[in-house]
Enzyme design. Structure first.
Site, short mmCIF file in Angstrom:
data_model
loop_
_atom_site.label_atom_id
_atom_site.label_comp_id
_atom_site.label_asym_id
_atom_site.label_seq_id
_atom_site.Cartn_x
_atom_site.Cartn_y
_atom_site.Cartn_z
N HIS A 182 0.49 -30.43 -32.48
CA HIS A 182 -0.88 -30.64 -32.96
C HIS A 182 -1.34 -32.08 -32.69
O HIS A 182 -2.39 -32.31 -32.07
CB HIS A 182 -0.93 -30.33 -34.47
N GLU A 183 -0.55 -33.02 -33.13
CA GLU A 183 -0.95 -34.43 -32.96
C GLU A 183 -0.95 -34.83 -31.49
O GLU A 183 -1.78 -35.64 -31.06
CB GLU A 183 -0.04 -35.35 -33.78
N HIS A 230 -4.29 -33.93 -30.07
CA HIS A 230 -5.26 -35.01 -30.31
C HIS A 230 -5.02 -36.17 -29.34
O HIS A 230 -5.95 -36.73 -28.76
CB HIS A 230 -5.09 -35.55 -31.74
N GLU A 272 -10.34 -31.49 -32.98
CA GLU A 272 -9.49 -30.48 -33.62
C GLU A 272 -9.26 -29.30 -32.68
O GLU A 272 -8.21 -28.66 -32.74
CB GLU A 272 -10.13 -30.04 -34.94
#
Lengths: 500, 500
Positions: free
Chosen positions: A264-265, A268, A294
């Site tokens: 997830h990170e 980003h 997101e």
């Protein structure tokens, strides 16, 4: 280059430098700082933020922007320079409307609200937090009053996170989404459940971290321009296009979360690493909005990281690494297990199928507070009623209900919807990507993410903050944000998993 | 408090915050930063330094200082407020004399000189560095010209590192020291040598680090207000009195250096951690000068860390940890081994008995360059001649001679003497400490450092930057800096070890 544009860029560059210096200090605060360093660090951050604000809202910056607007009048509005002047002007106008005393007051009030929230959550006692949240809501009303009235008072707040997005639009999107997602959840609940006990066994922290790092290396996260550290909460932060860092954490009762949070990170971070280097030290650098940001994190975490093709590639080595935990667990069983749908109380632990319900609940409450139709004192009861309505469960206490999130404590109202919008954007982009990359699944199942990342770089990342999110979505997908692709994605995925 | 004093403190507080933010960015640059982050970081640091400078030399700061000097005229000169005004005034006057264009030019020139030095050292070719050093020396002459003439042009440079110290005084100190130290070295060279092969065996890095951390914990380094990381070069840095960090490194060919360098940096750090909290965010915070700072690091590294009482306490556990390396090595043999005197080419690896000779050589060359009596082109030859004269060895090439240190590359001339002065100060304080703490040796040999640290806190640390170094030394020891205690210390220590 125009002399005035050069002057504006120099001034904005300084503001940007100070902002990134603040980010380094904040990152260090969360990753490295010894326990007692907090007070001085808070002071240092306050000083940097004050100087950045002073330098940005200086009269001279306004004069340069006004002169440049005239100078560039009639030139190509799509040029980078025109976009820079547009975005700088927008940010400047917003910043000038908010009196510095208000900024200080809000910082003070929210610092106290944060402390009260910490205590309230630990004691599961909403009454401790209530007066502080009331004060935060009052300040939010005051903040809205600094701006010309929009179609809805919530528009002003939303605009800070999703430039150009309107409350009516978000409501319409979620109104279209809600019944379909509820229907899907009911069908899942009525079907046979999947086996997922192996997900919650004990996993070795170091090995999970290493695996996560190997995965995002394959994704294309550039370690020469980044690093991963441990922190109490996972986050991504940018110091420049060449220094984009992520953090992760290990939760022993939910070990695989480490892996998905790293993906997830990294999602980003790859967005930030793909920003146009020519936009560095200007307001055009970095991602365009929280929802589009997101969409990148959720895409790599979910559409890639929780997909069958992904695990076709990675499961053999994962199973080898964790043979004790996964003994006898087939790829199919594993895939179903990590995609188990289970209505739960806590947003951050929610699965893909239920996550948006948590957001819609919060959005309704936020809009009610801003409209004045929902009183802070009534929040716990409304929260619990809606949880029952949307997910069929009722929190046993407020710590697992209305007190669970930090956002309202620090005065951020208008933020939540971007999480759900991000999910929608991820699926909307994904449909386009599948059209452009016909053999995407087989690329992923051979561990090849080059073309996918290349597509994102070309169609999303390189534009950085140049286009507003809805403009970008129209440009890339031919449509503004719409819930249908996400509903199609969820329905197809969970129909297969749960045999609906 | 006087309203103007309050205003001055607010302005100086902001400058201090920006300075400490810079320190965080520099620390991160050396400890964490990914390879490609360097360019943006350099820009961010340049912006912060420029803003701090602008804010400090603002006319309004000068007016406040002048007004406050009048307001405090006739009040107790020993009060904290009077000291603050005195130090702020001194720093302000110095900062105002140097034109900002000169600061920029020097930054640019020294950045290029640094690159040239790196190349010159790696190729051991002084000619690559020579024109850059000549330029640096030229700028140093220009810098000196901004100040009123002192007794000696070198005074101006020295004063930046040792406030109030004069060239004649430093020369006199070293003139008194040189013959005695040379005599001692000759006696040692003529004596039987000690066994030290075990010092250079392979040691486990992690175990050495852990041991070092256990040692400085006992010393009293406060981990709630600090941390240790690995970095290419060991250093100590301060973000506030409550966040004082150190770094260390591991060199496989000189493993025990890790241990001694940890003690050294912790010595610096405990000085900073012991600074008066009331001085935070003012120019009175932190250590008073480089020499006094170095006295603290050298005291913990050498007078404590290379002493027999220290190892009486620690050797049993150290030997247990490294039993393979130290099999059959008695405490006495070990003690002698880590104190082996061996004239060597590289300053940073020099033992206590030879270290100051390296400094004296550099000081003579620096003074010559500033006086104009030594030309840059002649440095290698003079260097080598003096090495032969002082230590009886001649560098095989300039990389092991005149090119070994970074200081001249970044334009720092006037810095070196503080290292040697720090040694002298450490021994001078030590004699006083031994008078005040009669059973110091037995405290150390029982691993008890509380009273020693307490003495330093009370007599040195708490005064922070309030007193100039020589004033502090007179206050504490009754005498300005003098070489005799250090000569006595070395003579006694090495007479025992080498049976002179």
């Amino acid at each position: 280059m125009s002399e005035k544009l050069q002057q504006l860029k120099e001034r904005l560059g300084e503001v940007d430098d100070i902002g990134h210096a603040s980010s380094v200090l904040s990152w260090d605060q969360q990753v490295n700082m010894p326990p007692q360093g907090n007070e001085a660090r808070g002071q240092q951050l306050a000083t940097l933020n004050k100087i950045a604000q002073e330098k940005f809202i200086a009269d001279e910056v306004g004069r340069l922007i006004e002169d440049l607007k005239q100078e560039f009048d009639g030139t190509d509005p799509d040029s980078d320079d025109a976009a820079l002047i547009r975005v700088a002007s927008r940010n400047y106008d917003k910043a000038r409307r908010v009196p510095p005393e208000f900024v200080s007051e809000q910082a003070l009030v929210s610092a106290k609200a944060f402390e009260a929230w910490m205590e309230a959550r630990s004691k599961s006692d909403f009454s401790i937090f209530r007066p502080h949240l009331e004060k935060n809501v009052e300040l939010v009303h005051k903040y809205v009053s600094f701006f010309p009235p929009g179609d809805h008072p919530y528009d002003t707040l939303l605009d800070d996170y999703e430039p150009g997005m309107k409350t009516e639009e978000v409501k319409a999107i979620f109104d279209g989404l809600r019944p379909k997602q509820v229907k899907l959840l009911k069908a899942i609940a009525a079907s046979r459940q999947v086996k997922a006990d192996f997900v919650f066994k004990k996993y070795n922290e170091k090995k999970l971290m290493d695996f996560g790092e190997a995965v995002i290396t394959k994704f294309g996260y550039d370690w020469n321009r980044g690093r991963q550290d441990k922190a109490p909460h996972p986050f991504q932060t940018t110091f420049s296009v060449d220094d984009v860092r992520i953090t992760t954490r290990f939760e022993s009762d939910n070990p695989l979360a480490t892996l998905f949070s790293t993906m997830h990170e990294a999602g980003h971070a790859m967005y930030e690493q793909g920003s146009n280097p020519a936009f560095e030290r200007t307001p055009l650098s970095g991602g365009t909005s929280l929802a589009v940001h997101e969409s990148q994190s959720r895409m790599w975490e979910n559409l890639v990281g929780r997909s069958m093709p992904f695990w076709e590639h990675f499961y053999p080595s994962f199973k080898k690494t964790f043979h004790a935990q996964l003994d006898g667990v087939s790829l199919k069983t594993f895939y179903k297990g990590i995609n188990q749908v289970e209505p739960s109380l806590i947003r951050v632990n929610a699965d893909e199928a239920t996550y948006n319900m948590h957001i819609m609940l919060r959005l309704e409450l936020e809009i009610g507070m801003v409209e004045g139709t929902i009183a802070v004192k009534d929040l716990p009861e409304i929260w619990n009623t809606k949880m029952e309505e949307y997910l069929g469960i009722t929190p046993p206490d407020d710590a697992h209900g209305v007190l669970q999130d930090i956002h309202w404590a620090y005065g951020a109202i208008g933020y939540f919807s971007t999480y759900a919008l991000g999910n929608l954007v991820s699926a909307q982009l994904w449909e386009k990507i599948r059209k452009d990359i016909r053999d995407l699944d087989s690329q992923i199942s051979s561990g090849n993410f080059t073309e996918l990342l290349g597509w994102l770089r070309k169609n999303i990342h390189q534009y950085s903050h140049k286009y507003e999110p809805q403009v970008l979505m129209e440009k890339v997908t031919g449509s503004r944000i719409t819930p249908e692709p996400y509903v199609r994605y969820l329905t197809k995925k969970y129909s297969e998993i749960y045999g609906l």
